[in-house]
Scaffold this motif. Structure first.
Motif, PDB file in Angstrom:
ATOM      1  N   ASP A  56     -10.619   2.462  -6.990  1.00  0.00           N
ATOM      2  CA  ASP A  56      -9.633   3.538  -7.151  1.00  0.00           C
ATOM      3  C   ASP A  56      -8.243   2.908  -7.148  1.00  0.00           C
ATOM      4  O   ASP A  56      -7.568   2.888  -6.129  1.00  0.00           O
ATOM      5  CB  ASP A  56      -9.779   4.544  -5.996  1.00  0.00           C
ATOM      6  CG  ASP A  56      -8.784   5.682  -6.102  1.00  0.00           C
ATOM      7  OD1 ASP A  56      -8.262   5.939  -7.202  1.00  0.00           O
ATOM      8  OD2 ASP A  56      -8.528   6.327  -5.066  1.00  0.00           O
ATOM      9  N   ASN A  57      -7.837   2.400  -8.309  1.00  0.00           N
ATOM     10  CA  ASN A  57      -6.563   1.681  -8.384  1.00  0.00           C
ATOM     11  C   ASN A  57      -5.471   2.497  -9.080  1.00  0.00           C
ATOM     12  O   ASN A  57      -4.542   1.937  -9.626  1.00  0.00           O
ATOM     13  CB  ASN A  57      -6.746   0.337  -9.093  1.00  0.00           C
ATOM     14  CG  ASN A  57      -5.516  -0.537  -8.953  1.00  0.00           C
ATOM     15  OD1 ASN A  57      -4.817  -0.472  -7.947  1.00  0.00           O
ATOM     16  ND2 ASN A  57      -5.223  -1.325  -9.959  1.00  0.00           N
ATOM     17  N   LYS A  58      -5.587   3.804  -9.073  1.00  0.00           N
ATOM     18  CA  LYS A  58      -4.550   4.640  -9.690  1.00  0.00           C
ATOM     19  C   LYS A  58      -3.850   5.460  -8.610  1.00  0.00           C
ATOM     20  O   LYS A  58      -4.491   6.050  -7.742  1.00  0.00           O
ATOM     21  CB  LYS A  58      -5.156   5.601 -10.714  1.00  0.00           C
ATOM     22  CG  LYS A  58      -5.869   4.914 -11.863  1.00  0.00           C
ATOM     23  CD  LYS A  58      -4.893   4.275 -12.804  1.00  0.00           C
ATOM     24  CE  LYS A  58      -5.649   3.678 -13.987  1.00  0.00           C
ATOM     25  NZ  LYS A  58      -4.893   2.654 -14.640  1.00  0.00           N
ATOM     26  N   ASP A  59      -2.523   5.477  -8.671  1.00  0.00           N
ATOM     27  CA  ASP A  59      -1.782   6.339  -7.749  1.00  0.00           C
ATOM     28  C   ASP A  59      -1.724   7.758  -8.324  1.00  0.00           C
ATOM     29  O   ASP A  59      -2.279   8.023  -9.396  1.00  0.00           O
ATOM     30  CB  ASP A  59      -0.397   5.758  -7.443  1.00  0.00           C
ATOM     31  CG  ASP A  59       0.522   5.710  -8.656  1.00  0.00           C
ATOM     32  OD1 ASP A  59       0.214   6.354  -9.687  1.00  0.00           O
ATOM     33  OD2 ASP A  59       1.551   5.025  -8.580  1.00  0.00           O
ATOM     34  N   LYS A  60      -1.025   8.650  -7.663  1.00  0.00           N
ATOM     35  CA  LYS A  60      -0.999  10.053  -8.103  1.00  0.00           C
ATOM     36  C   LYS A  60      -0.337  10.228  -9.469  1.00  0.00           C
ATOM     37  O   LYS A  60      -0.575  11.210 -10.152  1.00  0.00           O
ATOM     38  CB  LYS A  60      -0.310  10.921  -7.055  1.00  0.00           C
ATOM     39  CG  LYS A  60       1.135  10.567  -6.805  1.00  0.00           C
ATOM     40  CD  LYS A  60       1.724  11.421  -5.714  1.00  0.00           C
ATOM     41  CE  LYS A  60       3.156  10.967  -5.468  1.00  0.00           C
ATOM     42  NZ  LYS A  60       3.772  11.643  -4.359  1.00  0.00           N
ATOM     43  N   ASP A  61       0.469   9.237  -9.892  1.00  0.00           N
ATOM     44  CA  ASP A  61       1.128   9.306 -11.198  1.00  0.00           C
ATOM     45  C   ASP A  61       0.332   8.580 -12.284  1.00  0.00           C
ATOM     46  O   ASP A  61       0.776   8.502 -13.424  1.00  0.00           O
ATOM     47  CB  ASP A  61       2.535   8.713 -11.110  1.00  0.00           C
ATOM     48  CG  ASP A  61       3.416   9.486 -10.132  1.00  0.00           C
ATOM     49  OD1 ASP A  61       3.280  10.728 -10.073  1.00  0.00           O
ATOM     50  OD2 ASP A  61       4.217   8.852  -9.424  1.00  0.00           O
ATOM     51  N   ARG A  65      -1.959   1.317  -8.005  1.00  0.00           N
ATOM     52  CA  ARG A  65      -1.599   1.607  -6.609  1.00  0.00           C
ATOM     53  C   ARG A  65      -0.668   0.538  -6.053  1.00  0.00           C
ATOM     54  O   ARG A  65      -0.864  -0.654  -6.272  1.00  0.00           O
ATOM     55  CB  ARG A  65      -2.850   1.697  -5.744  1.00  0.00           C
ATOM     56  CG  ARG A  65      -3.592   2.997  -5.980  1.00  0.00           C
ATOM     57  CD  ARG A  65      -4.821   3.141  -5.152  1.00  0.00           C
ATOM     58  NE  ARG A  65      -4.544   3.028  -3.729  1.00  0.00           N
ATOM     59  CZ  ARG A  65      -5.479   2.785  -2.828  1.00  0.00           C
ATOM     60  NH1 ARG A  65      -6.723   2.591  -3.180  1.00  0.00           N
ATOM     61  NH2 ARG A  65      -5.171   2.721  -1.558  1.00  0.00           N
ATOM     62  N   ARG A  66       0.301   0.993  -5.311  1.00  0.00           N
ATOM     63  CA  ARG A  66       1.247   0.098  -4.635  1.00  0.00           C
ATOM     64  C   ARG A  66       0.971   0.120  -3.135  1.00  0.00           C
ATOM     65  O   ARG A  66       0.347   1.011  -2.619  1.00  0.00           O
ATOM     66  CB  ARG A  66       2.679   0.514  -4.940  1.00  0.00           C
ATOM     67  CG  ARG A  66       3.007   0.359  -6.416  1.00  0.00           C
ATOM     68  CD  ARG A  66       4.446   0.747  -6.692  1.00  0.00           C
ATOM     69  NE  ARG A  66       4.739   0.748  -8.098  1.00  0.00           N
ATOM     70  CZ  ARG A  66       5.213  -0.290  -8.781  1.00  0.00           C
ATOM     71  NH1 ARG A  66       5.460  -1.418  -8.154  1.00  0.00           N
ATOM     72  NH2 ARG A  66       5.444  -0.199 -10.069  1.00  0.00           N
ATOM     73  N   ASP A  67       1.497  -0.877  -2.461  1.00  0.00           N
ATOM     74  CA  ASP A  67       1.253  -1.074  -1.023  1.00  0.00           C
ATOM     75  C   ASP A  67       2.204  -0.196  -0.201  1.00  0.00           C
ATOM     76  O   ASP A  67       3.029  -0.679   0.559  1.00  0.00           O
ATOM     77  CB  ASP A  67       1.427  -2.562  -0.703  1.00  0.00           C
ATOM     78  CG  ASP A  67       0.895  -2.935   0.656  1.00  0.00           C
ATOM     79  OD1 ASP A  67       0.311  -2.067   1.329  1.00  0.00           O
ATOM     80  OD2 ASP A  67       1.066  -4.096   1.042  1.00  0.00           O
ATOM     81  N   ARG A  68       2.075   1.099  -0.341  1.00  0.00           N
ATOM     82  CA  ARG A  68       2.999   2.071   0.269  1.00  0.00           C
ATOM     83  C   ARG A  68       2.991   2.072   1.788  1.00  0.00           C
ATOM     84  O   ARG A  68       3.957   2.501   2.411  1.00  0.00           O
ATOM     85  CB  ARG A  68       2.675   3.474  -0.232  1.00  0.00           C
ATOM     86  CG  ARG A  68       2.747   3.616  -1.728  1.00  0.00           C
ATOM     87  CD  ARG A  68       4.155   3.879  -2.168  1.00  0.00           C
ATOM     88  NE  ARG A  68       4.179   4.135  -3.605  1.00  0.00           N
ATOM     89  CZ  ARG A  68       5.049   3.582  -4.421  1.00  0.00           C
ATOM     90  NH1 ARG A  68       5.970   2.774  -3.955  1.00  0.00           N
ATOM     91  NH2 ARG A  68       5.017   3.849  -5.700  1.00  0.00           N
ATOM     92  N   TYR A  79       2.107  -4.278  -6.036  1.00  0.00           N
ATOM     93  CA  TYR A  79       0.782  -3.749  -6.352  1.00  0.00           C
ATOM     94  C   TYR A  79      -0.226  -4.266  -5.345  1.00  0.00           C
ATOM     95  O   TYR A  79      -0.135  -5.408  -4.892  1.00  0.00           O
ATOM     96  CB  TYR A  79       0.351  -4.149  -7.758  1.00  0.00           C
ATOM     97  CG  TYR A  79       1.237  -3.588  -8.840  1.00  0.00           C
ATOM     98  CD1 TYR A  79       1.341  -2.207  -9.029  1.00  0.00           C
ATOM     99  CD2 TYR A  79       1.981  -4.418  -9.658  1.00  0.00           C
ATOM    100  CE1 TYR A  79       2.166  -1.685 -10.013  1.00  0.00           C
ATOM    101  CE2 TYR A  79       2.793  -3.906 -10.645  1.00  0.00           C
ATOM    102  CZ  TYR A  79       2.886  -2.536 -10.823  1.00  0.00           C
ATOM    103  OH  TYR A  79       3.699  -2.027 -11.783  1.00  0.00           O
ATOM    104  N   SER A 106      -5.002  -0.402   3.118  1.00  0.00           N
ATOM    105  CA  SER A 106      -5.335   1.012   3.294  1.00  0.00           C
ATOM    106  C   SER A 106      -4.799   1.551   4.622  1.00  0.00           C
ATOM    107  O   SER A 106      -4.563   2.745   4.759  1.00  0.00           O
ATOM    108  CB  SER A 106      -6.844   1.240   3.184  1.00  0.00           C
ATOM    109  OG  SER A 106      -7.526   0.562   4.202  1.00  0.00           O
TER     110      SER A 106
END
Length: 144
Positions: A56-61, A65-68, A79, A106
């Protein structure tokens, strides 16, 4: 004749130690199939792990995915895939990799000296802990 056998053993022993230590080099999939880590040699008995794939490498946009959750705010735009997640040192006496540093994006949690890993064929067994939490995890070698 015995002299040649002894010389051959002395010559080949260091190479066999590296071969055992390098068993970890390559891509390894988490047992649940949610992510993969690539281990590479970075020095004598030193290894580094990099996140090489996420299911699951997609963010909400819709972007990668970034390391938020990174506690270091300057790292939150990086990333996750491609990020450094582990430092290891191979212990030839115990035939295991000591986890000098590990980071879980995570959770946004980095820990030092948190456990160790062993390799048996195409399986890595990770035994790690932090505070009162103990974890055992398996990784499988990715066949190419």
């Amino acid at each position: 004749m015995n002299k040649y056998i002894i010389v051959a053993i002395l010559f080949l022993t260091p190479m066999s130690l590296y071969a055992a230590a390098d068993d970890i080099v390559g891509d390894w999939m988490e047992d649940k199939g949610t992510g993969a880590t690539k281990f590479e040699r970075v020095g004598e008995n030193k290894y580094k792990g990099v996140c090489s794939w996420l299911k699951d490498n997609k963010d909400k946009d819709g972007g990668p995915r970034r390391d938020r959750k990174n506690p270091d705010k300057s790292m939150r735009s990086q990333y996750i895939v491609g990020s450094h997640v582990m430092d290891l040192t191979y212990d030839p006496q115990k035939k295991r990799y000591n986890m000098d540093w590990a980071y879980d994006p995570s959770w946004g949690l980095a820990v030092d000296n948190s456990g160790y890993m062993t390799v048996s064929g195409d399986t890595i067994t990770i035994k790690a802990g932090w505070a009162f939490i103990k974890v055992t995890k398996k990784l499988r070698r990715v066949k190419k």
